[in-house]
Enzyme design. Structure first.
Site, mmCIF file in Angstrom:
data_model
loop_
_atom_site.group_PDB
_atom_site.id
_atom_site.type_symbol
_atom_site.label_atom_id
_atom_site.label_comp_id
_atom_site.label_asym_id
_atom_site.label_seq_id
_atom_site.Cartn_x
_atom_site.Cartn_y
_atom_site.Cartn_z
ATOM 1 N N THR A 139 0.809 -1.219 0.000
ATOM 2 C CA THR A 139 0.000 0.000 0.000
ATOM 3 C C THR A 139 0.842 1.269 0.000
ATOM 4 O OG1 THR A 139 -1.659 -1.210 1.231
ATOM 5 C CG2 THR A 139 -1.832 1.165 1.312
ATOM 6 N N LYS A 192 2.821 -7.436 13.528
ATOM 7 C CA LYS A 192 1.577 -6.779 13.112
ATOM 8 C C LYS A 192 0.464 -7.411 13.934
ATOM 9 C CE LYS A 192 -1.387 -5.722 9.177
ATOM 10 N NZ LYS A 192 -1.602 -5.671 7.727
ATOM 11 N N ASP A 228 1.720 -6.743 5.671
ATOM 12 C CA ASP A 228 1.361 -8.094 6.118
ATOM 13 C C ASP A 228 2.555 -8.911 6.602
ATOM 14 O OD1 ASP A 228 -1.154 -7.373 5.405
ATOM 15 O OD2 ASP A 228 -1.491 -8.992 3.953
HETATM 16 N N1 ASP Z 1 -1.487 -7.027 1.720
HETATM 17 C C1 ASP Z 1 -0.706 -5.808 1.649
HETATM 18 C C2 ASP Z 1 0.754 -6.172 1.776
HETATM 19 O O1 ASP Z 1 1.171 -6.619 2.788
HETATM 20 C C3 ASP Z 1 -1.102 -4.853 2.710
HETATM 21 C C4 ASP Z 1 -0.231 -3.627 2.708
HETATM 22 O O2 ASP Z 1 0.235 -3.209 1.692
HETATM 23 O O3 ASP Z 1 -0.003 -3.086 3.772
HETATM 24 O O4 ASP Z 1 1.479 -5.966 0.849
#
Ligand code: ASP
Length: 438
Positions: A105, A259, A181
């Site tokens: 993200t 996390k 993640d």
């Molecule tokens: N599922 C995404 C990742 O870990 C969530 C994020 O970007 O924070 O890449």
């Protein structure tokens, strides 16, 4: 057919009957009324039942395809493109940071006009998204990968560690943009692989994307860069939004962080220790004694053995799962046992088979807080006799990564003692009295 990214199924069919493309101004007559606006692209996994327009008032509206009576093009719109504003003047007296991108993200930037999401990784784009960075450091950027962190593998950790080694001699600090993640696993991996690196390496992510008013992307990134270039310390850290205060970012030790919430911005917590620093308004408050900066000459050990499993025990656990790992050539097993470090007596035979095949079997606790103590109950003592290695207060995820690292970089005779020796703060001699210290 026009250019209709993200549209599929029913929505693609409705749009492709007209000669419209994303960005065009269109008029949609539907059961609930008439809507005029610019056609937005859709996200990859969005449903196929709606088309989405950005109206003149700035709101986005989704119109259900089954309610649509007609679609007509009013005018051609500009296709979504992004022209970054000119690069701000680089201040050559500022310290240097290398920002490595891996995806997630934090890596994305939304084009407010079209709704399209772009990765933002050139220095120009980063400056344009977060202009405060230009006052903080001279930035160079490199996209090492562009993946969601659930797709990371140990070979990605190796590539990332090698990218850090290449940069380390020429910059004051390294910041790594990462999906949240599995960021803690990567932080642990780099803590071992880059042990002795003389500068800070700071992983940073964001829980909310930049298109949301509550996004933590900018503050996390500014704080990570601040810590990377201005703190007097070295080692691997995670910088993420802290809970108590909107403007405060906690810096966690790379081997002691987890996390712990799916969506809160303060999802990351230090476990069994306190955050080692906070950054607020670009000021650093150190809370722990950390290794000082030094010359970037060090021996990186960047390999990881992939045949290692993290196995969570639960009531009714079938020891066949351990047998299967042994049969399939696994070299190490980290158990996430109950309480002080237990699994049921039914697992003893399988564990015995594993340890007598020179497979490392180690114990962590699924309690997460606290430490394993395998001398208290007979179960623990019996497991120790079977060769299970107790891993003190090491987080199960950190233990997994460490075992992968130890197996790939040290000989069998050294592996057990390396696992139990504190390398990068993963083992605390004493546990804190309070569970979540301030
Ligand atoms: N599922 C995404 C990742 O870990 C969530 C994020 O970007 O924070 O890449």
């Amino acid at each position: 057919m026009g250019d209709l990214p993200g549209y599929r199924g029913a929505s693609l069919k409705a749009l492709s009957q007209q000669d419209v493309s994303v960005g065009d101004i269109i008029l949609v007559k539907a059961k609930g009324g008439e809507f005029k606006g610019s056609l937005l692209p859709r996200y990859e996994y969005a449903d196929d039942k709606h088309i989405v327009l950005k109206l003149d008032n700035g709101y986005n509206v989704g119109i259900e395809v089954s309610n649509i009576q007609s679609i007509s093009k009013i005018s051609e719109g500009k296709k979504p493109t992004f022209t970054p504003p000119p690069l701000p003047k680089i201040d050559n007296s500022l310290p240097k940071v290398s920002i490595l991108g891996t995806g997630g993200t934090i890596a994305s930037r939304i084009d407010y006009r079209t709704g399209a999401v772009h990765p933002a990784f050139s220095a120009e784009e980063l400056y344009s998204v977060i202009p405060e960075l230009a006052k903080c450091a001279q930035i160079e950027t490199e996209a090492v990968f562009n993946i969601y962190s659930e797709n990371m593998t140990p070979s990605n950790w190796t590539k990332l560690a090698e990218a850090c080694v290449k940069k380390a001699a020429n910059v004051d600090g390294i910041v790594i943009g990462h999906g949240t993640d599995t960021m803690a696993y990567t932080a642990a991996a780099l803590s071992f692989a880059l042990h002795g690196i003389g500068i800070p390496v700071v992983l940073v992510g964001s829980q909310r994307s930049t298109d949301r008013p509550s996004s933590d992307a900018a503050i996390n990134m500014i704080s990570a860069v601040t810590f990377a270039v201005r703190s007097p310390v070295s080692g691997v850290y995670v910088a993420m939004h802290a809970g108590t205060d909107d403007g405060s970012v906690a810096v966690h030790l790379g081997t002691k962080v987890r996390k712990n919430h799916t969506s809160r911005r303060d999802a990351f917590e230090s476990v069994n220790i306190s955050p080692v620093a906070y950054v607020k308004d670009q000021k650093i408050e150190l809370k722990a004694k950390l290794p000082a900066r030094k010359g970037a000459k060090f021996e990186a050990r960047t390999k990881f053995e992939e045949k290692v499993a993290l196995v969570k025990f639960y009531p009714g656990f079938d020891p066949l799962l351990i047998d299967a790992l042994v049969k399939n050539g696994y070299k190490g097993i980290v158990l996430e046992g109950t309480g002080l470090g237990h699994v049921s007596t039914k697992c003893y035979d399988a564990i015995q088979k594993a340890t007598s095949n020179e497979i490392l079997v180690a114990m962590t606790s699924q309690c997460i807080w606290g430490r394993v103590r395998m001398t208290v109950y007979s179960t623990g003592r019996e497991l120790l006799n079977l060769g299970v290695i107790p891993l003190a207060d090491m987080l199960p995820e950190t233990a997994l990564v460490k075992m992968m690292w130890v197996l790939a970089n040290f000989k069998y005779g050294e592996q057990k003692s390396m696992l139990q020796r504190n390398i990068s703060g993963e083992i605390n001699e004493r546990s804190p009295l309070v569970r979540r210290p301030a």
